[in-house]
Design a protein around this motif. Structure first.
Motif, short mmCIF file in Angstrom:
data_model
loop_
_atom_site.label_atom_id
_atom_site.label_comp_id
_atom_site.label_asym_id
_atom_site.label_seq_id
_atom_site.Cartn_x
_atom_site.Cartn_y
_atom_site.Cartn_z
N LEU A 149 6.13 -2.76 6.78
CA LEU A 149 6.83 -3.83 7.48
C LEU A 149 7.25 -3.37 8.87
N ARG A 150 7.75 -2.15 8.97
CA ARG A 150 8.17 -1.63 10.28
C ARG A 150 7.00 -1.56 11.24
N ARG A 151 5.82 -1.20 10.75
CA ARG A 151 4.65 -1.16 11.63
C ARG A 151 4.29 -2.55 12.13
N LEU A 152 4.33 -3.54 11.24
CA LEU A 152 4.04 -4.90 11.67
C LEU A 152 5.03 -5.38 12.72
N ILE A 153 6.30 -5.09 12.49
CA ILE A 153 7.33 -5.52 13.43
C ILE A 153 7.09 -4.88 14.81
N SER A 154 6.70 -3.61 14.81
CA SER A 154 6.50 -2.91 16.08
C SER A 154 5.29 -3.42 16.84
N LEU A 155 4.38 -4.10 16.16
CA LEU A 155 3.13 -4.55 16.79
C LEU A 155 3.13 -6.03 17.13
#
Length: 420
Positions: free
Chosen positions: A11-17
């Motif tokens: 989820l954190r990766r999606l948010i960062s992208l």
């Protein structure tokens, strides 16, 4: 166990992208949690961030009720009807490869300035090819694995030792993890394999005989974690199953299993010549529960299970990995490794860092330790060399400079190779 399992690192990766400049492509074996991540966790994040529900467009192409939207013209018309006002639209597409001409549709969305696009796929070949070519650097793959041991242990009711015993047998596919009891978990895994994975792989790849595909997978399971090649697999298939397949068909069938993330092929790395060793490779299953399912739920080989868990952990940490083919030490002949102990030593690289990791069940005495260290000590470079073992409670260096790491210390977080 909780009713659902969060995958917060993804989820954190999606948010960062977030943003319209790049397509986020979530790949992984069917049932690993891609849909829950995108349509529950990420969608809830968007809503809590103040995004209006009308600006979140969802489509699950594997839902039979949405079959008409697999026609690109119908789907594009639907998008136009939904994207009628200003502002950014967050477009969430599940199993996008079922959408006809999906490459052109996604490329069209890239050239608009108001589409923030996220897609999932359970088959790698088309999506990963398009990341590199069709999207010209404007697509990013996020590969999602079944639950890691750390994620599994976080939702387990027992001790970490109980969690390990369950994890090495049942694995980390969320449907199996959430099932109640060993019998229910076995049923979930068996149904996934026989009713979902094998039929879908056969259909997508034009394989007429599902039984032949299943037989090859069974042969691969028997030799998982050992060096092999297509000719050897063809011979084993004939000897063990009485089934004759050409080497070309073996390669095609095995590639289709890898494309669906059931297995992973790890190339052999010659530690003497310091290069990858051509046709030599090992197969590992993406989930230890699937390995045991293919083996008919017979008592698992503990070392084999440990190697699979370590392999999948290293892949989830996004290392480039290989399986070391021992080379001779300085001054020794090329045939001096006949007594090399069994098992796998992984080379793990994330430039400029490199590690050598050898899973070992137990080091009960000095003689065993020296034998298990020997493949690592033959490697003549200064990079960190690590033995991961289930019987060590204290992580420490040996006199030879090899780090002996307890399994739980190694698995506790993704930076453990740096911090131990």
């Amino acid at each position: 166990m909780p009713a659902d399992i969060r995958r917060d690192s993804y989820l954190r990766r999606l948010i960062s992208l977030q943003g319209p400049d790049i397509i986020k492509i979530i790949t992984g074996i069917r049932g690993c949690g891609k849909t829950y991540l995108l349509f529950t966790q990420f969608r809830n994040y968007l809503l809590c961030s103040g995004i209006e529900e009308s600006h979140i467009i969802e489509m699950r192409f594997d839902d039979p009720r949405n079959e008409r939207f697999r026609d690109p013209d119908v789907f594009c018309e639907y998008l136009e009807s939904r994207m009628s006002s200003g502002g950014t639209y967050h477009i969430l597409l599940d199993e996008v490869s079922l959408l006809g001409d999906f490459e052109a549709v996604l490329n069209g969305l890239l050239y608009g300035r108001n589409a923030d696009v996220y897609v999932t796929g359970s088959f790698a070949r088309h999506l990963t090819r398009d990341v590199a070519t069709e999207f010209r650097g404007r697509g990013l793959e996020i590969h999602m694995s079944p639950l890691s041991f750390a994620e599994f242990a976080a939702v387990s009711d027992g001790s970490r030792y109980d969690a390990w015993e369950e994890y090495r047998i049942s694995g980390g596919l969320p449907q199996a993890v959430l099932a109640s009891g060993a019998e229910a978990r076995e049923k979930v895994l068996e149904d996934l394999l026989r009713e979902t994975y094998i039929p879908e792989i056969a259909r997508r790849n034009g394989i007429r005989s599902r039984d032949a595909l299943s037989d090859l997978l069974s042969v691969i399971a028997r030799s998982a974690g050992k060096f092999t090649d297509p000719e050897t697999l063809a011979g084993d298939l004939l000897r063990e199953k009485g089934r004759r397949l050409s080497v070309r068909s073996v390669i095609r069938y095995a590639d289709s299993l890898e494309d669906a993330f059931i297995i992973t092929k790890i190339g052999g790395y010659d530690t003497g010549l310091r290069r990858y060793a051509g046709s030599r490779f090992k197969y590992f299953f993406s989930d230890p529960g699937l390995l045991l399912t293919v083996r008919g739920f017979r008592e698992p080989d503990e070392r084999q299970a440990l190697e699979h868990v370590i392999c999948n952990e290293l892949l989830a940490r996004r290392y480039e990995i290989g399986a070391c083919v021992p080379g001779p030490s300085e001054g020794e002949s090329a045939g001096s490794n006949e007594d090399e102990p069994a098992g796998t030593c992984f080379i793990c690289e994330s430039a400029p860092k490199r590690y050598y990791v050898r899973p070992v069940l137990s080091l009960p005495d000095r003689e065993t330790r020296q034998r298990e260290e020997s493949p690592l000590l033959r490697i003549r470079d200064a990079f960190k060399k690590v033995i991961v073992t289930t019987d060590s409670l204290i992580t420490s260096y040996t006199d030879s400079g090899v780090l002996t790491a307890g399994l739980f210390d190694f698995l506790k977080d993704e930076k453990s190779l740096d911090t131990l």
